[in-house]
Design an enzyme around this catalytic site. Sequence first.
Site, PDB file in Angstrom:
ATOM      1  CG  ASP A 245      86.876  -3.987  24.984  1.00  8.87           C
ATOM      2  OD1 ASP A 245      86.573  -5.630  25.046  1.00  8.87           O
ATOM      3  OD2 ASP A 245      85.919  -3.144  25.069  1.00  8.87           O
ATOM      4  CG  HIS A 246      84.527  -6.391  27.918  1.00  9.05           C
ATOM      5  ND1 HIS A 246      83.472  -6.491  28.924  1.00  9.05           N
ATOM      6  CD2 HIS A 246      84.336  -6.345  27.154  1.00  9.05           C
ATOM      7  CE1 HIS A 246      82.208  -5.755  28.341  1.00  9.05           C
ATOM      8  NE2 HIS A 246      82.899  -5.655  26.406  1.00  9.05           N
TER       9      HIS A 246
ATOM     10  CG  ASP B  51      80.921  -5.663  24.883  1.00  8.45           C
ATOM     11  OD1 ASP B  51      81.906  -6.090  23.618  1.00  8.45           O
ATOM     12  OD2 ASP B  51      81.111  -5.172  25.541  1.00  8.45           O
TER      13      ASP B  51
ATOM     14  CG  HIS C  11      82.830 -10.633  25.644  1.00  6.23           C
ATOM     15  ND1 HIS C  11      81.945  -9.326  26.469  1.00  6.23           N
ATOM     16  CD2 HIS C  11      83.053 -10.497  24.729  1.00  6.23           C
ATOM     17  CE1 HIS C  11      82.846  -8.629  25.885  1.00  6.23           C
ATOM     18  NE2 HIS C  11      83.176  -8.496  24.374  1.00  6.23           N
TER      19      HIS C  11
ATOM     20  CG  HIS D  19      81.093  -1.285  26.111  1.00  3.61           C
ATOM     21  ND1 HIS D  19      80.459  -1.439  24.657  1.00  3.61           N
ATOM     22  CD2 HIS D  19      81.451  -2.319  27.001  1.00  3.61           C
ATOM     23  CE1 HIS D  19      82.031  -2.266  24.811  1.00  3.61           C
ATOM     24  NE2 HIS D  19      82.814  -2.652  25.695  1.00  3.61           N
TER      25      HIS D  19
END
Length: 306
Positions: free
Chosen positions: A65-66, A209, A61, A268
Amino acid sequence: MIDVCLLGTGGMMPLPYRWLTSLALRYNGRTILLDCGEGTQIALKKAGWSPNPIDVILFTHYHGDHIAGLPGMLLSMGNADRTEPVLLAGPRGLEKVVSSLRVIAPELPFELRYKELTENEESFPLPDAPELRITARKVNHRVTCYCYSFELGRQGRFDAQRAKELSIPLPFWSRLQKGETIEDGGRVYTPDMVLGPAREGLKVAYATDSRPCGNIVKAAEGADLFICEGMYGDDEKLPKAREKKHMTFREAAEIGKAAQPARMWLTHFSPSETRPEQFLSGAQQIFPPVSCGKDGRSLTLNFKDE
Protein backbone atom coordinates in the site's frame (compact mmCIF):
# COMPACT_ATOMS: atom_id res chain seq x y z
CA MET A 1 7.67 28.51 0.46
CA ILE A 2 6.70 24.83 0.47
CA ASP A 3 3.46 23.45 -1.01
CA VAL A 4 2.11 20.27 0.56
CA CYS A 5 -0.62 17.98 -0.79
CA LEU A 6 -1.84 14.85 0.97
CA LEU A 7 -2.65 12.68 -2.04
CA GLY A 8 -3.90 9.54 -0.31
CA THR A 9 -4.85 8.81 3.29
CA GLY A 10 -5.80 5.13 3.19
CA GLY A 11 -3.97 2.19 4.69
CA MET A 12 -4.07 -1.45 3.55
CA MET A 13 -6.63 -1.04 0.74
CA PRO A 14 -8.22 1.86 -1.15
CA LEU A 15 -11.82 2.89 -0.67
CA PRO A 16 -14.07 4.54 -3.28
CA TYR A 17 -13.32 7.94 -1.74
CA ARG A 18 -9.83 7.30 -0.32
CA TRP A 19 -6.61 6.54 -2.20
CA LEU A 20 -3.68 4.76 -0.64
CA THR A 21 -0.87 6.49 1.19
CA SER A 22 1.07 9.23 -0.56
CA LEU A 23 2.20 12.81 0.02
CA ALA A 24 3.62 15.40 -2.38
CA LEU A 25 5.79 18.42 -1.51
CA ARG A 26 6.73 21.16 -3.94
CA TYR A 27 9.62 23.58 -3.53
CA ASN A 28 11.12 25.95 -6.09
CA GLY A 29 9.71 24.06 -9.06
CA ARG A 30 10.75 20.64 -7.75
CA THR A 31 8.41 17.97 -6.41
CA ILE A 32 9.13 15.32 -3.80
CA LEU A 33 6.81 12.31 -3.63
CA LEU A 34 6.57 10.30 -0.41
CA ASP A 35 5.30 6.77 -0.85
CA CYS A 36 3.35 5.72 -3.90
CA GLY A 37 0.39 3.51 -3.13
CA GLU A 38 -1.94 2.18 -5.79
CA GLY A 39 -3.71 5.03 -7.58
CA THR A 40 -1.23 7.75 -6.62
CA GLN A 41 -0.86 8.91 -10.22
CA ILE A 42 -4.64 9.48 -10.37
CA ALA A 43 -4.66 11.32 -7.04
CA LEU A 44 -1.80 13.53 -8.24
CA LYS A 45 -3.68 14.50 -11.39
CA LYS A 46 -6.89 15.07 -9.44
CA ALA A 47 -4.99 17.50 -7.20
CA GLY A 48 -3.79 19.39 -10.29
CA TRP A 49 -0.11 18.53 -9.85
CA SER A 50 2.03 17.40 -12.79
CA PRO A 51 4.14 14.22 -12.61
CA ASN A 52 6.89 15.79 -14.72
CA PRO A 53 8.64 17.81 -11.94
CA ILE A 54 8.97 14.84 -9.55
CA ASP A 55 12.71 14.84 -8.84
CA VAL A 56 12.68 12.61 -5.74
CA ILE A 57 10.54 9.65 -4.65
CA LEU A 58 10.95 8.54 -1.04
CA PHE A 59 9.66 5.32 0.47
CA THR A 60 8.96 4.68 4.12
CA HIS A 61 8.96 0.89 3.52
CA TYR A 62 7.98 -1.70 0.95
CA HIS A 63 4.52 -2.89 1.90
CA GLY A 64 2.22 -2.86 -1.12
CA ASP A 65 0.00 0.00 0.00
CA HIS A 66 3.07 2.27 -0.04
CA ILE A 67 4.79 1.26 -3.29
CA ALA A 68 2.45 -0.68 -5.60
CA GLY A 69 1.59 2.47 -7.55
CA LEU A 70 5.18 3.11 -8.60
CA PRO A 71 5.15 1.51 -12.10
CA GLY A 72 2.15 3.57 -13.15
CA MET A 73 3.65 6.73 -11.71
CA LEU A 74 6.95 6.19 -13.56
CA LEU A 75 5.07 5.64 -16.81
CA SER A 76 3.02 8.80 -16.22
CA MET A 77 6.24 10.75 -15.63
CA GLY A 78 7.67 9.42 -18.89
CA ASN A 79 4.49 10.27 -20.77
CA ALA A 80 4.72 13.80 -19.32
CA ASP A 81 8.08 14.20 -21.12
CA ARG A 82 10.27 13.77 -18.07
CA THR A 83 13.90 13.28 -19.16
CA GLU A 84 15.96 14.39 -16.14
CA PRO A 85 17.22 11.76 -13.66
CA VAL A 86 15.00 10.86 -10.70
CA LEU A 87 16.35 10.01 -7.25
CA LEU A 88 14.67 7.16 -5.36
CA ALA A 89 15.43 6.68 -1.66
CA GLY A 90 14.28 4.08 0.84
CA PRO A 91 15.37 1.22 3.09
CA ARG A 92 17.94 -1.37 2.05
CA GLY A 93 16.80 -3.45 -0.93
CA LEU A 94 15.30 -0.51 -2.81
CA GLU A 95 16.90 -1.20 -6.19
CA LYS A 96 15.87 -4.87 -6.10
CA VAL A 97 12.27 -4.00 -5.21
CA VAL A 98 12.00 -1.31 -7.87
CA SER A 99 13.60 -3.52 -10.52
CA SER A 100 10.98 -6.18 -9.82
CA LEU A 101 8.14 -3.68 -10.19
CA ARG A 102 9.65 -2.34 -13.40
CA VAL A 103 9.00 -5.59 -15.23
CA ILE A 104 5.83 -3.82 -16.42
CA ALA A 105 7.62 -0.49 -16.96
CA PRO A 106 10.98 -1.52 -18.43
CA GLU A 107 11.65 1.46 -20.68
CA LEU A 108 11.74 4.98 -19.28
CA PRO A 109 13.08 8.19 -20.89
CA PHE A 110 14.90 9.14 -17.69
CA GLU A 111 17.53 7.58 -15.43
CA LEU A 112 16.67 6.22 -11.99
CA ARG A 113 19.24 6.82 -9.26
CA TYR A 114 19.10 4.99 -5.96
CA LYS A 115 19.92 5.89 -2.38
CA GLU A 116 19.49 2.98 0.00
CA LEU A 117 19.13 3.95 3.67
CA THR A 118 21.01 1.82 6.18
CA GLU A 119 21.61 4.02 9.24
CA ASN A 120 19.36 4.95 12.15
CA GLU A 121 19.42 8.54 10.88
CA GLU A 122 20.59 9.88 7.51
CA SER A 123 20.41 13.35 5.95
CA PHE A 124 20.85 14.47 2.36
CA PRO A 125 19.95 17.60 0.36
CA LEU A 126 17.33 17.94 -2.30
CA PRO A 127 19.27 17.60 -5.58
CA ASP A 128 20.27 21.04 -6.91
CA ALA A 129 18.63 22.72 -3.90
CA PRO A 130 20.92 22.14 -0.88
CA GLU A 131 18.96 24.61 1.24
CA LEU A 132 16.22 21.95 1.58
CA ARG A 133 17.52 19.09 3.69
CA ILE A 134 15.84 15.68 3.93
CA THR A 135 16.37 13.55 7.03
CA ALA A 136 15.29 9.90 7.31
CA ARG A 137 14.97 8.20 10.71
CA LYS A 138 14.16 4.57 11.50
CA VAL A 139 10.84 3.88 13.19
CA ASN A 140 9.22 0.79 14.74
CA HIS A 141 7.25 -1.30 12.23
CA ARG A 142 7.16 -4.98 11.32
CA VAL A 143 9.68 -4.34 8.55
CA THR A 144 12.41 -1.71 8.24
CA CYS A 145 10.63 1.62 7.96
CA TYR A 146 11.64 5.28 8.01
CA CYS A 147 9.97 8.57 8.81
CA TYR A 148 11.10 11.75 7.04
CA SER A 149 11.53 15.40 7.87
CA PHE A 150 12.17 18.28 5.49
CA GLU A 151 13.91 21.42 6.69
CA LEU A 152 14.20 24.50 4.51
CA GLY A 153 16.99 26.71 5.81
CA ARG A 154 16.88 30.46 5.47
CA GLN A 155 19.88 32.73 5.49
CA GLY A 156 20.03 36.10 7.22
CA ARG A 157 18.98 39.37 5.66
CA PHE A 158 21.36 41.08 3.26
CA ASP A 159 22.77 44.28 4.75
CA ALA A 160 23.22 46.69 1.84
CA GLN A 161 24.51 49.45 4.09
CA ARG A 162 27.21 47.14 5.43
CA ALA A 163 28.16 46.14 1.86
CA LYS A 164 28.60 49.82 0.96
CA GLU A 165 30.69 50.50 4.07
CA LEU A 166 32.98 47.62 3.13
CA SER A 167 33.23 48.93 -0.46
CA ILE A 168 32.05 45.61 -1.88
CA PRO A 169 31.44 46.01 -5.64
CA LEU A 170 27.76 45.96 -6.54
CA PRO A 171 28.08 43.03 -9.02
CA PHE A 172 29.20 40.81 -6.11
CA TRP A 173 26.15 41.45 -3.92
CA SER A 174 23.84 38.83 -5.43
CA ARG A 175 26.61 36.23 -5.47
CA LEU A 176 27.31 36.79 -1.77
CA GLN A 177 23.58 36.51 -1.05
CA LYS A 178 23.68 33.06 -2.67
CA GLY A 179 26.47 31.97 -0.32
CA GLU A 180 29.39 32.36 -2.71
CA THR A 181 32.86 33.40 -1.54
CA ILE A 182 34.54 35.79 -3.98
CA GLU A 183 38.23 36.61 -4.42
CA ASP A 184 39.01 39.76 -6.39
CA GLY A 185 42.14 41.91 -6.61
CA GLY A 186 43.70 40.34 -3.55
CA ARG A 187 40.57 40.78 -1.43
CA VAL A 188 38.26 37.99 -0.27
CA TYR A 189 34.55 38.64 0.21
CA THR A 190 32.53 36.14 2.25
CA PRO A 191 28.75 35.95 2.79
CA ASP A 192 29.04 36.52 6.54
CA MET A 193 30.39 40.01 5.81
CA VAL A 194 26.97 41.14 4.53
CA LEU A 195 24.42 38.64 5.88
CA GLY A 196 22.73 38.84 9.26
CA PRO A 197 22.04 35.83 11.49
CA ALA A 198 20.12 32.91 9.96
CA ARG A 199 16.35 33.32 10.13
CA GLU A 200 13.75 30.74 11.03
CA GLY A 201 13.03 28.37 8.15
CA LEU A 202 10.30 25.81 7.48
CA LYS A 203 9.92 22.19 8.56
CA VAL A 204 7.59 19.39 7.50
CA ALA A 205 7.59 15.91 9.07
CA TYR A 206 5.94 12.69 7.85
CA ALA A 207 5.64 9.41 9.75
CA THR A 208 3.52 6.38 9.03
CA ASP A 209 3.41 2.66 9.84
CA SER A 210 5.03 2.63 13.25
CA ARG A 211 4.49 2.30 16.95
CA PRO A 212 5.27 5.50 18.87
CA CYS A 213 9.02 6.02 19.16
CA GLY A 214 11.59 8.69 19.93
CA ASN A 215 12.71 9.14 16.34
CA ILE A 216 9.25 10.30 15.32
CA VAL A 217 9.21 12.85 18.12
CA LYS A 218 12.63 14.05 17.01
CA ALA A 219 11.51 14.34 13.39
CA ALA A 220 8.38 16.32 14.32
CA GLU A 221 9.91 18.68 16.91
CA GLY A 222 8.92 22.24 16.10
CA ALA A 223 7.57 21.32 12.66
CA ASP A 224 5.29 23.73 10.84
CA LEU A 225 3.33 20.65 9.73
CA PHE A 226 3.50 17.10 11.11
CA ILE A 227 1.67 14.35 9.23
CA CYS A 228 1.36 11.16 11.26
CA GLU A 229 -0.38 7.84 10.89
CA GLY A 230 -3.60 7.30 12.76
CA MET A 231 -4.45 3.77 11.77
CA TYR A 232 -7.13 3.24 14.42
CA GLY A 233 -9.43 5.82 15.94
CA ASP A 234 -11.22 3.43 18.27
CA ASP A 235 -9.28 3.06 21.55
CA GLU A 236 -10.51 -0.55 21.80
CA LYS A 237 -8.25 -1.36 18.85
CA LEU A 238 -5.08 -0.59 20.82
CA PRO A 239 -4.18 -4.32 21.14
CA LYS A 240 -4.49 -4.64 17.36
CA ALA A 241 -2.35 -1.53 16.86
CA ARG A 242 0.35 -3.04 19.07
CA GLU A 243 0.19 -6.36 17.22
CA LYS A 244 0.37 -4.79 13.74
CA LYS A 245 2.91 -2.11 14.78
CA HIS A 246 0.60 0.82 14.09
CA MET A 247 -0.86 3.65 16.19
CA THR A 248 -4.18 4.83 17.52
CA PHE A 249 -5.29 8.45 17.27
CA ARG A 250 -4.52 9.01 20.93
CA GLU A 251 -1.01 7.59 20.60
CA ALA A 252 -0.33 9.84 17.63
CA ALA A 253 -1.63 12.82 19.61
CA GLU A 254 0.81 12.01 22.43
CA ILE A 255 3.65 12.32 19.91
CA GLY A 256 2.24 15.67 18.84
CA LYS A 257 2.10 16.80 22.46
CA ALA A 258 5.77 15.87 22.92
CA ALA A 259 6.97 17.40 19.63
CA GLN A 260 4.74 20.52 19.56
CA PRO A 261 4.32 21.05 15.80
CA ALA A 262 2.27 24.05 14.72
CA ARG A 263 -0.16 21.80 12.81
CA MET A 264 -0.76 18.06 12.81
CA TRP A 265 -2.69 15.93 10.33
CA LEU A 266 -3.58 12.28 10.80
CA THR A 267 -3.38 9.89 7.84
CA HIS A 268 -3.13 6.19 6.88
CA PHE A 269 -6.58 5.29 8.18
CA SER A 270 -7.70 1.68 8.47
CA PRO A 271 -10.44 0.70 5.98
CA SER A 272 -12.62 0.07 9.03
CA GLU A 273 -12.37 3.77 9.95
CA THR A 274 -14.80 5.06 7.34
CA ARG A 275 -15.48 8.22 9.36
CA PRO A 276 -12.26 8.99 11.24
CA GLU A 277 -13.50 12.41 12.40
CA GLN A 278 -15.83 10.75 14.92
CA PHE A 279 -12.77 9.63 16.93
CA LEU A 280 -10.93 12.94 16.78
CA SER A 281 -12.15 14.54 20.03
CA GLY A 282 -10.15 12.17 22.23
CA ALA A 283 -6.95 12.98 20.36
CA GLN A 284 -7.66 16.72 20.51
CA GLN A 285 -7.97 16.52 24.29
CA ILE A 286 -4.32 15.44 24.28
CA PHE A 287 -3.07 17.75 21.51
CA PRO A 288 -5.62 20.35 20.28
CA PRO A 289 -3.95 21.19 16.91
CA VAL A 290 -4.43 17.63 15.61
CA SER A 291 -6.94 17.13 12.80
CA CYS A 292 -7.83 14.45 10.27
CA GLY A 293 -6.23 14.55 6.87
CA LYS A 294 -8.20 13.74 3.74
CA ASP A 295 -7.32 13.07 0.15
CA GLY A 296 -6.34 16.27 -1.61
CA ARG A 297 -5.87 18.33 1.54
CA SER A 298 -3.32 21.01 0.67
CA LEU A 299 -1.37 23.72 2.43
CA THR A 300 1.17 26.35 1.44
CA LEU A 301 3.77 27.05 4.11
CA ASN A 302 5.36 30.49 3.99
CA PHE A 303 8.16 31.97 6.05
CA LYS A 304 6.71 33.57 9.14
CA ASP A 305 7.52 37.16 8.16
CA GLU A 306 6.02 36.87 4.68
